[in-house]
Design a protein around this motif. Sequence first.
Motif, PDB file in Angstrom:
ATOM      1  N   PHE A  46       0.450  -1.360  -0.305  1.00  0.00           N
ATOM      2  CA  PHE A  46       0.090  -0.077   0.288  1.00  0.00           C
ATOM      3  C   PHE A  46       1.146   0.852  -0.175  1.00  0.00           C
ATOM      4  O   PHE A  46       0.341   2.432  -0.574  1.00  0.00           O
ATOM      5  CB  PHE A  46      -1.221   0.079   1.560  1.00  0.00           C
ATOM      6  CG  PHE A  46      -0.331   0.724   2.360  1.00  0.00           C
ATOM      7  CD1 PHE A  46      -0.549   1.941   3.449  1.00  0.00           C
ATOM      8  CD2 PHE A  46       0.350  -0.157   3.295  1.00  0.00           C
ATOM      9  CE1 PHE A  46       0.373   2.172   4.108  1.00  0.00           C
ATOM     10  CE2 PHE A  46       1.468  -0.179   4.187  1.00  0.00           C
ATOM     11  CZ  PHE A  46       1.046   0.964   4.398  1.00  0.00           C
TER      12      PHE A  46
ATOM     13  N   SER B  61       3.660   2.133  -2.117  1.00  0.00           N
ATOM     14  CA  SER B  61       3.439   2.476  -3.692  1.00  0.00           C
ATOM     15  C   SER B  61       1.818   3.594  -3.527  1.00  0.00           C
ATOM     16  O   SER B  61       2.385   4.539  -4.749  1.00  0.00           O
ATOM     17  CB  SER B  61       3.618   1.310  -4.929  1.00  0.00           C
ATOM     18  OG  SER B  61       3.500   0.332  -4.128  1.00  0.00           O
ATOM     19  N   TYR B  62       1.052   3.443  -3.232  1.00  0.00           N
ATOM     20  CA  TYR B  62      -0.200   4.269  -3.432  1.00  0.00           C
ATOM     21  C   TYR B  62      -0.326   5.374  -2.096  1.00  0.00           C
ATOM     22  O   TYR B  62      -0.710   6.343  -2.524  1.00  0.00           O
ATOM     23  CB  TYR B  62      -1.620   3.710  -3.995  1.00  0.00           C
ATOM     24  CG  TYR B  62      -1.677   2.276  -3.853  1.00  0.00           C
ATOM     25  CD1 TYR B  62      -2.212   2.608  -6.084  1.00  0.00           C
ATOM     26  CD2 TYR B  62      -1.316   0.746  -3.975  1.00  0.00           C
ATOM     27  CE1 TYR B  62      -1.971   1.687  -6.300  1.00  0.00           C
ATOM     28  CE2 TYR B  62      -1.094   0.220  -4.796  1.00  0.00           C
ATOM     29  CZ  TYR B  62      -2.042   0.429  -6.429  1.00  0.00           C
ATOM     30  OH  TYR B  62      -1.384  -0.503  -7.497  1.00  0.00           O
TER      31      TYR B  62
ATOM     32  N   LEU C  75      -0.323   9.733  -2.685  1.00  0.00           N
ATOM     33  CA  LEU C  75      -1.634  10.774  -2.563  1.00  0.00           C
ATOM     34  C   LEU C  75      -1.553  10.831  -0.874  1.00  0.00           C
ATOM     35  O   LEU C  75      -1.638  12.423  -1.156  1.00  0.00           O
ATOM     36  CB  LEU C  75      -2.913   9.395  -1.892  1.00  0.00           C
ATOM     37  CG  LEU C  75      -2.913   8.394  -3.253  1.00  0.00           C
ATOM     38  CD1 LEU C  75      -4.036   7.415  -2.375  1.00  0.00           C
ATOM     39  CD2 LEU C  75      -3.981   9.271  -3.395  1.00  0.00           C
TER      40      LEU C  75
END
Length: 67
Positions: free
Chosen positions: A10, A12-13, A17
Amino acid sequence: MIISGYTINFISYAVPLLLITGFVLIRLDAGGNRKQGNKTEYKLSLVLGWTNVALGIFMYLLRNLLH
């Protein structure tokens, strides 16, 4: 976490963001609140924006140090 041979990452996201929302809070939200004279909302937008940016940078560095 590994599920049937695939890794779920997660970070990498989360990193982009956090960085994008941090800069949006600082530039757009804080700027609009400053123009309207909302001091409390302006300060809160800055704190939350810089917190997002700091967390994004920290998570990025942590990910690169662990790999």
